[in-house]
Design a protein around this motif. Structure first.
Motif, PDB file in Angstrom:
ATOM      1  N   THR A 167       0.838  -1.204   0.000  1.00  0.00           N
ATOM      2  CA  THR A 167       0.000   0.000   0.000  1.00  0.00           C
ATOM      3  C   THR A 167       0.871   1.251   0.000  1.00  0.00           C
ATOM      4  O   THR A 167       1.767   1.387   0.843  1.00  0.00           O
ATOM      5  N   PRO A 168       0.630   2.149  -0.939  1.00  0.00           N
ATOM      6  CA  PRO A 168       1.495   3.333  -1.038  1.00  0.00           C
ATOM      7  C   PRO A 168       1.353   4.265   0.160  1.00  0.00           C
ATOM      8  O   PRO A 168       0.310   4.328   0.819  1.00  0.00           O
ATOM      9  N   THR A 169       2.430   4.985   0.424  1.00  0.00           N
ATOM     10  CA  THR A 169       2.394   6.107   1.352  1.00  0.00           C
ATOM     11  C   THR A 169       2.471   7.389   0.521  1.00  0.00           C
ATOM     12  O   THR A 169       2.831   7.354  -0.658  1.00  0.00           O
ATOM     13  N   ASN A 182       5.890   3.266  -2.946  1.00  0.00           N
ATOM     14  CA  ASN A 182       6.113   2.038  -2.188  1.00  0.00           C
ATOM     15  C   ASN A 182       7.466   1.460  -2.601  1.00  0.00           C
ATOM     16  O   ASN A 182       8.268   2.145  -3.249  1.00  0.00           O
ATOM     17  N   ASP A 183       7.729   0.208  -2.258  1.00  0.00           N
ATOM     18  CA  ASP A 183       9.032  -0.384  -2.522  1.00  0.00           C
ATOM     19  C   ASP A 183       9.356  -0.477  -4.009  1.00  0.00           C
ATOM     20  O   ASP A 183      10.529  -0.591  -4.389  1.00  0.00           O
TER      21      ASP A 183
END
Length: 995
Positions: free
Chosen positions: A518-520, A566-567
């Protein structure tokens, strides 16, 4: 678990049940354990003629008698021998006319019609007391009234009275004769039972053939009835009965020496006044019995959602039991509460949660309450709940999709992919098992042993039972870079004047991204990092990246951009501008009044102007008629064939009539302005009072056809017009004249106007072009004619500008390692377009054409690898605007790493990774000590070199302790302690699109 009816009864809350009372919370009122009622039966018009004979006369009225227990008893008036029964409501004793008209007909000796309404007490038993008087078809009175009364116990007997009123003498006696008798009697087994029958109020010693007799009546089979006694003598050959007749009394009580089951029934007391003139009084004798149900098993009732049902509960027992319903462990549906008193439980609309265990309690104060149990099962179609709508996974890893299905009957569940049923394979294994804990449903799962690219996609969980079928879809997707899926429009407006008010909601700049993990979110303002955590009036909405600005001020105005990361990558939104709206101002604001008085000549064209309006967003002007009524003001938008408003706000009259005179017609013209921010909040620019006057030249063209005015142009869009593609475009052609001209439109090249895309408004004065495109350019002609002179034509040359628009939206892709990937963002525009590509928010260049190739609107990635995974965005810009699109690239390994490798091989690989990290740590310490490089600069350098795990720097030797300590101090700096320049290095470069 709440207490049951039995528990509450024994706890003392319901102790009064044995005495016929119920707790106020359940019954709402108290009833006494014993209720004595005496009823009088009037005998109208009595005369002595060898007995008692009915005469004529009238007895009126309906006295209302409220008895104990709150029940209403009424005795209606009756008219004997040709009279009329009057009055009476719920419980009546009615006089019958002649041979028993209206009501229940009972036939006695000599064909006498006898009154006698059905008299039901509480407990449901029927008691009838019938008065039989006179011959020759006359009925003088009925007997006891129908009434409800409380349950009676065997401890006492109620008396019932049939009374006559003398108007002629019985051997000179003018007293009032009446017959009293016991009502329903309930006795226990072996009890001595006494039922009374007595004549009172008159001396019958001189009446010939007077007698009082008892008999037992078989209602179902009258032939089985038999006499028991006459006066004090028992005529039945049995010792079970005796008669109690006190001396010098006219009471004859029948005594049942020992109550037994065979003594149950109806006993009739017959008072004979001679010449077949009789009064009958019936007494029901019951055996005291605790409540019971004939079926003591638990019943199951199956219904369907939406049905209506009625559950009946009819227990046995004497006195008649009271019935209460309870739903174990829950409230009763529809009625609510713990208990409901009724023999019948109605549920008008079945819902799923109405299922449960229902108990009917029957209680008459004798023994324990009896119970009848009903299990209600509710059938309903399957209801599917997905724990997650998407399952994120990685290549060569296991994954599981689940769906929880509720329904009754328990549904069957099947899994599908692309409409193909999944029956099971070594890699795909469906499994279904019933839920535990009393839930009627199943839990189904589809497990994937090892995810491949072919396994990714949409899977359908399909559940079916006899009631219906339900499907839901769950997606199996790999980990993916962020992708902006929702954001605010190009501008977000707020009202500065309302900022700070109590009920004002925060301004929201939307930003939502998809991706896994889930993006920040981070935000920039005017290209600089926005520290929203340190500002109390800024916050992020939960589970989204939406920026909330509470009570914004002018300092908050600017360009905002959202970044989701995200990653696997970073996605950036389209820039959004926060701007405050301004109050609408008019060019006449300095005038002493906004009300103007104007004159217009009858029959002539006329223009009424509105003051110029300014503001942001740009205001739009409109005209209304303000019609004054007695109690209100009505606003009506001006919309007539003669009167049209142009886009600049002027109101054009093709010709003036007396209907336009505001004073004569009771209205005012009002020019108003509103903005798209609040389209229904209008500001008044001016109020016009228009007076219609005769033409100054004396020529009344409205009255003389020869003076009519031919068509002429008043307002048009101009000879050359440039419109913008993509939206709605308007062309104007307003003509004056009298009569009003008709206006039509055409293209000069003869191309037909497509009715699906072209329309007219304002009675043909406005041509509407829907979804304007570049092919709509050309010359348009409007033709006006009113049959006065020649038709007039005006030509408008239209050119179309098209800002950049994507031919096709960019599409995210998931590919295997080594695949060649192409993204395209071809944009259409009437001017030249330049393209800018970004990867994870950073501008791409053709530094490595062997791997990535940029060709204007096309980006090609050769031999895609894991490092190419991320967010790709395209900005197509021209002098007319720009368009922004993005897509995510996910790369799956082509080999199944780790599947065939041994544990020893994995240990070797882990050791190699450890050695590599140690080498990187040493290199970082050497650089820091020899070149005095700060941690922030080192961080930027490692980012460019793609050096991982910088934050995990470890000590390597005691010799470099001093240098190592300095590096660690740099590393523990928080983001809030870093300078604005250092934070800027962490954010992608913001594109500055051409507006």
């Amino acid at each position: 678990m709440g207490s049951t009816y039995k528990e509450e009864r024994h706890e003392g809350r319901e102790k009064d049940l044995r005495k016929g009372r119920w707790n106020d919370a359940v019954r709402g009122k108290n009833k006494h354990d014993k209720m004595k009622h005496s009823e009088e039966k009037e005998v109208k018009k009595i005369e002595k003629k060898g007995g008692i004979r009915g005469g004529e006369g009238e007895g009126e009225g309906a006295e209302e008698n409220i008895g104990e227990g709150g029940e209403e008893n009424r005795e209606g008036g009756g008219i004997g021998g040709g009279g009329e029964g009057k009055g009476g409501e719920e419980n009546r004793e009615e006089g019958r006319i002649g041979g028993g008209e209206g009501g229940e007909e009972t036939r006695g000796e000599g064909g006498i019609g006898e009154g006698g309404e059905e008299n039901r007490e509480e407990g449901g038993e029927e008691n009838r007391g019938e008065g039989r008087i006179g011959g020759e078809g006359e009925v003088v009175a009925g007997v006891p009234s129908q009434q409800r009364q409380a349950r009676q116990t065997a401890e006492g007997e109620d008396q019932q009275t049939a009374e006559g009123e003398d108007q002629q003498t019985i051997e000179g006696n003018t007293e009032h004769p009446k017959v009293t008798y016991s009502k329903q009697t309930v006795a226990a087994l072996g009890d001595r039972v006494k039922i009374d029958c007595s004549v009172e109020g008159v001396d019958v010693s001189g009446v010939n053939e007077f007698s009082v007799s008892w008999s037992k009546i078989d209602v179902d089979k009258p032939t089985n009835s038999f006499p028991i006694s006459t006066n004090e003598r028992v005529v039945l050959f049995s010792d079970k009965y005796e008669v109690d007749h006190p001396q010098e009394s006219q009471r004859f009580s029948l005594i049942i020496k020992e109550m037994a089951e065979e003594e149950i029934g109806m006993y009739r007391c017959t008072v004979n006044f001679g010449e077949n003139q009789k009064i009958n009084a019936d007494v029901n004798v019951h055996l005291q019995q605790a409540p019971f149900f004939t079926d003591d098993f638990t019943k199951t009732l199956t219904v369907t959602v939406g049905d209506s049902i009625s559950i009946d509960c009819q227990p046995g027992g004497h006195p008649r039991p009271e019935v209460y319903w309870e739903r174990l462990n829950d409230e009763l549906p529809f009625y609510g509460g713990k208990f409901f008193k009724s023999n019948q439980l109605d549920i008008p609309l079945i819902e799923v949660d109405h299922k449960g265990h229902y108990v009917c309690y029957a209680d008459n104060g004798i023994g324990e309450p009896a119970t009848s149990n009903v299990i209600l099962e509710v059938q309903y179609p399957p209801e599917i709940r997905l724990p997650v709508s998407r399952v994120f996974t990685e290549a060569n890893e296991p994954a599981m999709m689940e769906c929880e299905v509720m329904g009754y009957p328990i549904p069957d569940v099947a899994w599908y992919k692309d409409e193909t049923a999944i029956l099971g394979s070594p890699n795909l294994k469906p499994k279904t098992e019933e839920m535990v804990g009393g839930q009627t449903g199943v839990k189904s799962s589809l497990s994937v042993s090892q995810v491949t690219a072919e396994d990714l996609g949409q899977y359908t969980c399909k559940a079916s039972n006899v009631i219906g079928t339900t499907v839901k879809t769950v997606g199996l997707v790999t980990k993916s870079p962020p992708l902006i899926v929702k954001q605010s429009r190009h501008e977000v407006w707020y009202d500065l004047e309302k900022s700070g008010l109590r009920d004002t909601l925060p301004v929201v700049i939307e930003c939502e991204a998809d991706g896994f993990p889930t993006p920040t979110y981070r935000w920039t303002k005017n290209g600089e990092p926005l520290r929203w955590e340190a500002d109390n009036h800024l916050s992020l909405e939960d589970n989204t990246g939406n920026l909330l600005i509470t009570d914004p001020t002018l300092k908050d105005n600017g360009m905002y951009q959202c970044f989701a990361f995200n990653d696997l990558g970073t996605a950036s939104s389209d820039p959004v501008y926060l701007i405050n709206v301004t109050r609408i101002q008019f060019s006449n604001d300095d005038d002493p009044s906004d009300t103007y008085h104007l004159e217009a000549e009858l029959g002539r064209p006329y223009k009424m102007s509105c003051p110029q309006a300014t503001g942001y967003p740009t205001p739009e002007l409109s005209w209304v008629k303000a019609i004054q009524h007695v109690d209100k003001m009505e606003l009506e938008f001006v919309k007539e064939e003669r009167v049209v408003a142009d886009p600049e706000g002027s109101l054009w009259f093709t010709h003036i009539t007396y209907d336009d005179d505001t004073k004569k017609n009771g209205f005012e013209y009002i020019c108003m302005a509103s903005t798209p921010f609040e389209p229904y909040d209008f500001s008044i620019a001016s109020v016009i009072h228009l007076t219609v006057v005769d033409p100054a030249d004396g020529a009344h063209n409205l009255r003389e056809e020869s003076l009519n005015v031919e068509s002429f142009p008043m307002f048009t869009s101009g000879e050359t017009v440039t419109i913008r593609a993509g939206g709605e475009s308007l062309l104007w052609c307003i003509y004056g004249g009298e009569p009003s001209p008709d206006v039509s439109w055409r293209r000069s090249d003869g191309t037909q106007l497509d009715e699906t895309r072209f329309a007219t408004r304002n009675y043909g004065r406005t041509l509407v072009i829907k979804e304007t495109n570049v092919n709509d350019g050309g010359i348009y002609e409007c033709v006006a004619s009113n049959n006065v002179g020649e038709a007039k034509m005006n030509a408008i040359s239209v050119s179309v500008e098209q800002p950049p628009t994507f031919s096709e939206n960019m599409t995210s892709q998931t590919v295997s390692e080594g695949t060649t990937v192409t993204f395209s963002c071809q944009a259409n525009s009437t001017v030249n377009v330049t393209y800018t590509w970004t990867f994870n928010g950073r501008v791409l260049t053709s530094q490595n054409p062997q791997h990535r190739e940029l060709d204007g609107s096309r980006l090609t990635i050769k031999d895609a690898s894991y490092t190419d995974m991320g967010n790709y965005a395209c900005n197509a810009t021209s002098s007319l605007g720009y368009v922004y699109g993005q897509a995510a690239l996910t790369v799956l390994p082509s080999k199944q790493y780790g599947i065939r490798q041994s544990c020893a091989e994995m240990e070797v690989l882990q050791q190699e990774v450890t050695d590599l990290r140690s080498t990187v740590d040493k290199l970082q310490l050497i650089l820091a000590s020899n070149h005095n490089i700060t941690y922030a600069a080192l961080l930027a350098l490692s980012d460019k070199l793609s050096i991982l795990n910088l934050s995990q720097t470890k000590s390597v030797s005691q010799q470099n302790q001093t240098t190592q300590t300095q590096v660690k101090q740099d590393m523990i700096m928080t983001q809030d302690q870093m300078s604005q320049d250092q934070m800027s290095q962490d954010l992608p470069t913001t594109l500055a699109p051409i507006a």
